[in-house]
Scaffold this motif. Structure first.
Motif, PDB file in Angstrom:
ATOM      1  N   ASP A 130     -21.237 -23.134  45.060  1.00 54.50           N
ATOM      2  CA  ASP A 130     -20.830 -22.430  46.274  1.00 54.50           C
ATOM      3  C   ASP A 130     -19.438 -22.934  46.671  1.00 54.50           C
ATOM      4  OD1 ASP A 130     -20.804 -20.845  48.482  1.00 54.50           O
ATOM      5  OD2 ASP A 130     -22.007 -22.208  49.731  1.00 54.50           O
ATOM      6  N   ALA A 131     -18.407 -22.198  46.263  1.00 53.09           N
ATOM      7  CA  ALA A 131     -17.029 -22.632  46.540  1.00 53.09           C
ATOM      8  C   ALA A 131     -16.296 -21.519  47.269  1.00 53.09           C
ATOM      9  CB  ALA A 131     -16.315 -22.956  45.230  1.00 53.09           C
ATOM     10  N   ALA A 132     -15.678 -21.867  48.394  1.00 52.17           N
ATOM     11  CA  ALA A 132     -14.950 -20.864  49.191  1.00 52.17           C
ATOM     12  C   ALA A 132     -13.541 -20.686  48.634  1.00 52.17           C
ATOM     13  CB  ALA A 132     -14.878 -21.314  50.643  1.00 52.17           C
ATOM     14  N   ASP A 189      -5.335 -18.485  51.937  1.00 52.35           N
ATOM     15  CA  ASP A 189      -4.276 -17.616  51.399  1.00 52.35           C
ATOM     16  C   ASP A 189      -4.423 -17.448  49.887  1.00 52.35           C
ATOM     17  OD1 ASP A 189      -2.993 -17.278  53.888  1.00 52.35           O
ATOM     18  OD2 ASP A 189      -2.046 -19.248  53.678  1.00 52.35           O
ATOM     19  N   GLY A 190      -5.664 -17.427  49.436  1.00 50.18           N
ATOM     20  CA  GLY A 190      -5.918 -17.366  48.004  1.00 50.18           C
ATOM     21  C   GLY A 190      -5.637 -16.004  47.390  1.00 50.18           C
ATOM     22  N   TYR A 191      -5.652 -15.993  46.066  1.00 54.32           N
ATOM     23  CA  TYR A 191      -5.417 -14.760  45.314  1.00 54.32           C
ATOM     24  C   TYR A 191      -6.753 -14.199  44.834  1.00 54.32           C
ATOM     25  CZ  TYR A 191      -0.592 -16.319  45.465  1.00 54.32           C
ATOM     26  OH  TYR A 191       0.641 -16.722  45.905  1.00 54.32           O
ATOM     27  N   SER A 240      -5.655 -23.410  43.532  1.00 58.38           N
ATOM     28  CA  SER A 240      -6.897 -23.491  44.332  1.00 58.38           C
ATOM     29  C   SER A 240      -7.780 -22.267  44.106  1.00 58.38           C
ATOM     30  CB  SER A 240      -6.558 -23.601  45.819  1.00 58.38           C
ATOM     31  OG  SER A 240      -5.761 -24.722  46.069  1.00 58.38           O
ATOM     32  N   SER A 241      -7.156 -21.100  43.934  1.00 61.19           N
ATOM     33  CA  SER A 241      -7.915 -19.860  43.725  1.00 61.19           C
ATOM     34  C   SER A 241      -8.650 -19.893  42.391  1.00 61.19           C
ATOM     35  CB  SER A 241      -6.975 -18.650  43.767  1.00 61.19           C
ATOM     36  OG  SER A 241      -6.301 -18.566  45.004  1.00 61.19           O
ATOM     37  N   ILE A 242      -7.953 -20.368  41.347  1.00 67.04           N
ATOM     38  CA  ILE A 242      -8.596 -20.454  40.024  1.00 67.04           C
ATOM     39  C   ILE A 242      -9.726 -21.482  40.065  1.00 67.04           C
ATOM     40  CG2 ILE A 242      -8.250 -21.035  37.584  1.00 67.04           C
ATOM     41  CD1 ILE A 242      -5.340 -20.075  37.908  1.00 67.04           C
ATOM     42  N   GLU A 243      -9.481 -22.587  40.752  1.00 65.60           N
ATOM     43  CA  GLU A 243     -10.512 -23.622  40.846  1.00 65.60           C
ATOM     44  C   GLU A 243     -11.762 -23.084  41.553  1.00 65.60           C
ATOM     45  OE1 GLU A 243     -11.115 -28.291  42.103  1.00 65.60           O
ATOM     46  OE2 GLU A 243      -9.304 -27.230  42.777  1.00 65.60           O
ATOM     47  N   ALA A 244     -11.568 -22.350  42.657  1.00 70.14           N
ATOM     48  CA  ALA A 244     -12.712 -21.794  43.396  1.00 70.14           C
ATOM     49  C   ALA A 244     -13.494 -20.822  42.509  1.00 70.14           C
ATOM     50  CB  ALA A 244     -12.220 -21.085  44.659  1.00 70.14           C
ATOM     51  N   ARG A 245     -12.786 -19.956  41.794  1.00 70.45           N
ATOM     52  CA  ARG A 245     -13.461 -18.982  40.908  1.00 70.45           C
ATOM     53  C   ARG A 245     -14.158 -19.702  39.744  1.00 70.45           C
ATOM     54  NH1 ARG A 245     -14.261 -14.836  44.172  1.00 70.45           N
ATOM     55  NH2 ARG A 245     -12.418 -13.536  44.570  1.00 70.45           N
ATOM     56  N   TYR A 246     -13.565 -20.770  39.254  1.00 74.30           N
ATOM     57  CA  TYR A 246     -14.177 -21.558  38.171  1.00 74.30           C
ATOM     58  C   TYR A 246     -15.497 -22.158  38.646  1.00 74.30           C
ATOM     59  CZ  TYR A 246     -14.752 -25.647  35.066  1.00 74.30           C
ATOM     60  OH  TYR A 246     -15.255 -26.600  34.202  1.00 74.30           O
ATOM     61  N   LEU A 247     -15.476 -22.744  39.853  1.00 76.66           N
ATOM     62  CA  LEU A 247     -16.687 -23.351  40.391  1.00 76.66           C
ATOM     63  C   LEU A 247     -17.752 -22.292  40.649  1.00 76.66           C
ATOM     64  CD1 LEU A 247     -15.048 -25.878  42.897  1.00 76.66           C
ATOM     65  CD2 LEU A 247     -16.138 -26.414  40.706  1.00 76.66           C
ATOM     66  N   GLN A 248     -17.330 -21.123  41.160  1.00 82.30           N
ATOM     67  CA  GLN A 248     -18.281 -20.030  41.397  1.00 82.30           C
ATOM     68  C   GLN A 248     -18.900 -19.571  40.080  1.00 82.30           C
ATOM     69  OE1 GLN A 248     -16.063 -16.997  43.448  1.00 82.30           O
ATOM     70  NE2 GLN A 248     -15.744 -18.250  45.293  1.00 82.30           N
ATOM     71  N   GLU A 249     -18.064 -19.534  39.040  1.00 82.50           N
ATOM     72  CA  GLU A 249     -18.544 -19.096  37.727  1.00 82.50           C
ATOM     73  C   GLU A 249     -19.587 -20.084  37.179  1.00 82.50           C
ATOM     74  OE1 GLU A 249     -18.565 -16.048  35.016  1.00 82.50           O
ATOM     75  OE2 GLU A 249     -17.332 -16.140  36.844  1.00 82.50           O
ATOM     76  N   LEU A 250     -19.492 -21.332  37.628  1.00 83.94           N
ATOM     77  CA  LEU A 250     -20.465 -22.357  37.217  1.00 83.94           C
ATOM     78  C   LEU A 250     -21.675 -22.379  38.154  1.00 83.94           C
ATOM     79  CD1 LEU A 250     -18.062 -25.303  36.281  1.00 83.94           C
ATOM     80  CD2 LEU A 250     -19.481 -23.976  34.696  1.00 83.94           C
TER      81      LEU A 250
END
Length: 559
Positions: free
Chosen positions: A196-198, A202-204, A183-193
């Motif tokens: 607006d992804a939270a 308990d993310g990393y 979930s943490s990688i997915e959120a950062r991937y979406l942010q990188e694109l």
């Protein structure tokens, strides 16, 4: 393999004492107890001592001092290479040996080389050691580094002591922590694109997760957005696990630690081993249902309370796949399985042993060693954050700061169950106060002497042609005796899971070498004496290298 000269000497003394008891008609040969020899604490009391006279008092119905006198009167000094024997206290017999018994140590070390100290103590017993086993969700920390240093040294010692060793890493690649990674990688991937992804609760939040997202955008663009949420989660999970594991493997390799088996927790579910373990426990009557949960009767085997295996929401506790994993280990036929766990796992030991007993396994085959915490100090103050990253200090940070040799040495020099304070300033200092420098410098000093000998055209004759009787100083006897102790030290380190014994041993040997260097010149005008001293130091050099190799530390030739 050639028998150790110290062992040969002890055997000869035992045989001489046994023969003297019979010759003195104290008791019949069948009544002679085993002759036990000890090394006196005070060197003034000789090289070896026995209490055989006191052991014989009840059988012979004589005063122990009288028995000791009779033994000495019938003792063949030549048989045991004994210089003289004397009575001490109520009836101890102290033996001072002819120091010539030590000279063969040099030849044995030279003949065996990198195998000197290798023994058959383990008799091929199969030992599995599981250590580090960090979650593949971030960098290895100091606790992992201590477990890695200790675990690898212990495995090296087991191998050297004649055991068959398997090094194993358990990959916790199932459960919530891996879902959070995905979930943490997915959120950062979406942010990188630009979306607006939270981040999950308990993310990393590490820089490595942001790095993975940047790589993914560079490699995949927005292609992953077209996948279903399930497909995308599975992709990010697999991608994150591979990346994190690669980093862990890279850091461990830099730390000189390699594993034979990387065991995946997920594989326990894929192969049905978790269900198999639960089914077997049910068949054996070891589980029961209460309040909608499934419980294991661990109190039947000494645990302080029964443990939940399946929660009332149907999910497994951490214990359940761990039981399946240990059941798998037992099924592989090891004679002993050793787990090196962190300090927070102490309470976990009774329940795991209870579970193994419940499955019909011998709980004594499972040994759990607890690695206590490490505290870092620099400039006299406790270090909590890395100056480089501003985050908690990782194993990678520490390797960059002080080097692998210092960490491997310091992290192994104390018993694993004691807290360790690591002084970073001391670890990088080039002074005798720094123990790893002190030991390595002893090796480098010997290498320097050998280079000087070569420059002066001095050639070492065949070892069999050297006159070792020219080695007569106390310093030389100390070095010979200490080298002769190595096989026994390896056995004790293996038996007691105590790599720190070898750290202490090599430090003492290095200390003796430095004292010898100050007291005696190696390269003298006396050709025969120079040859004997060079041969002695050559053996010391070999022993230092062998011991440092066992604990994962290098032996530089120049410093």
């Amino acid at each position: 393999m050639t028998r150790n000269p110290l062992e040969q000497s002890r055997s000869a003394v035992k045989e001489a004492v046994h023969a003297a008891v019979i010759a003195a008609n104290i008791v019949s040969s069948e009544e002679v107890p085993e002759v036990v020899l000890e090394v006196p604490k005070d060197k003034a009391h000789g090289d070896l001592a026995t209490n055989i006279a006191m052991q014989l008092t009840r059988i012979a119905k004589k005063n122990p001092r009288q028995i000791a006198e009779d033994i000495i009167a019938n003792l063949d000094l030549k048989q045991g290479d004994i210089e003289h024997a004397e009575i001490a206290g109520p009836g101890f017999i102290n033996f001072t040996l002819n120091k010539s018994y030590l000279y063969p140590v040099i030849q044995v070390v030279a003949e065996q080389g990198e195998n000197y100290g290798r023994i058959e103590h383990g008799k091929g017993e199969k030992v599995e050691v599981e250590f580090v086993s960090a979650n593949p969700t971030g960098s290895l920390h100091l606790g992992h580094a201590r477990g890695a240093a200790f675990g690898d040294a212990l495995c090296n010692i087991f191998d050297f002591a004649g055991y068959q060793v398997t090094r194993e890493y358990y990959i916790n690649d199932a459960g919530n922590q891996v879902s959070n990674l995905s979930s943490s990688i997915e959120a950062r991937y979406l942010q990188e694109l630009g979306q607006d992804a939270a981040m999950p609760e308990d993310g990393y939040h590490g820089a490595d997760i942001k790095g993975f997202a940047k790589e993914l955008v560079a490699q995949e663009g927005d292609r992953l957005l077209s996948q279903s949420p399930g497909e995308r989660a599975a992709f990010f999970r697999q991608y994150g696990l591979e990346k994190e594991l690669q980093k862990i493997q890279r850091d461990l390799e830099a730390f000189r630690v390699k594993f034979d088996i990387w065991f995946s927790e997920t594989s326990l579910y894929e192969t049905g081993q978790v269900l198999d373990a639960l089914d077997e426990l049910r068949e054996r009557g070891e589980v029961y249902e209460l309040d909608g949960a499934t419980w294991l009767r661990t109190t039947a085997y000494g645990d302080d309370k029964d443990r939940v295996l399946i929660k009332n929401d149907g999910t497994y506790t951490y214990l359940t796949p761990d039981i399946a994993y240990h059941k798998d280990k037992y099924g592989r036929g090891y004679d002993k399985m050793i787990n090196i766990w962190g300090a927070d796992h102490h309470g976990y030991i009774p329940r795991m042993k209870a579970a193994m007993q419940g499955l019909g396994n011998d709980p004594e085959k499972l040994v759990v060693l607890i690695a206590q915490m490490v505290s870092l100090f620099q400039d006299g103050e406790k270090v909590k954050m890395s100056k480089r990253t501003g985050k908690a200090v990782t194993m990678e940070d520490l390797m960059a700061e002080v080097g692998v040799d210092a960490i491997r040495y310091f992290f192994t020099m104390r018993s694993i169950d004691s807290h360790l304070d690591f002084d970073m300033d001391l670890a990088i200092s080039t002074s005798n106060e720094n123990p790893v420098f002190y030991v390595q410098y002893a090796h480098a000093r010997i290498c320097s002497i050998y280079r000087q000998a070569e420059e002066q055209g001095i050639q070492l004759p065949e070892l069999s042609a050297i006159d070792y009787s020219l080695l007569t100083s106390e310093h030389e006897y100390n070095l010979l005796h200490k080298m002769g102790e190595l096989p026994q030290e390896v056995a004790l380190a293996a038996e007691n899971y105590a790599p720190h014994r070898l750290i202490r041993y090599v430090y003492e040997l290095a200390s003796m070498m430095h004292s010898y260097y100050k007291a005696e010149r190696t390269l003298t005008d006396n050709e025969a004496q120079t040859a004997a001293r060079l041969a002695l130091l050559g053996s010391v050099r070999t022993v230092i290298v062998n011991v440092l190799r066992l604990v994962g530390v290098s032996a530089p030739e120049r410093m």
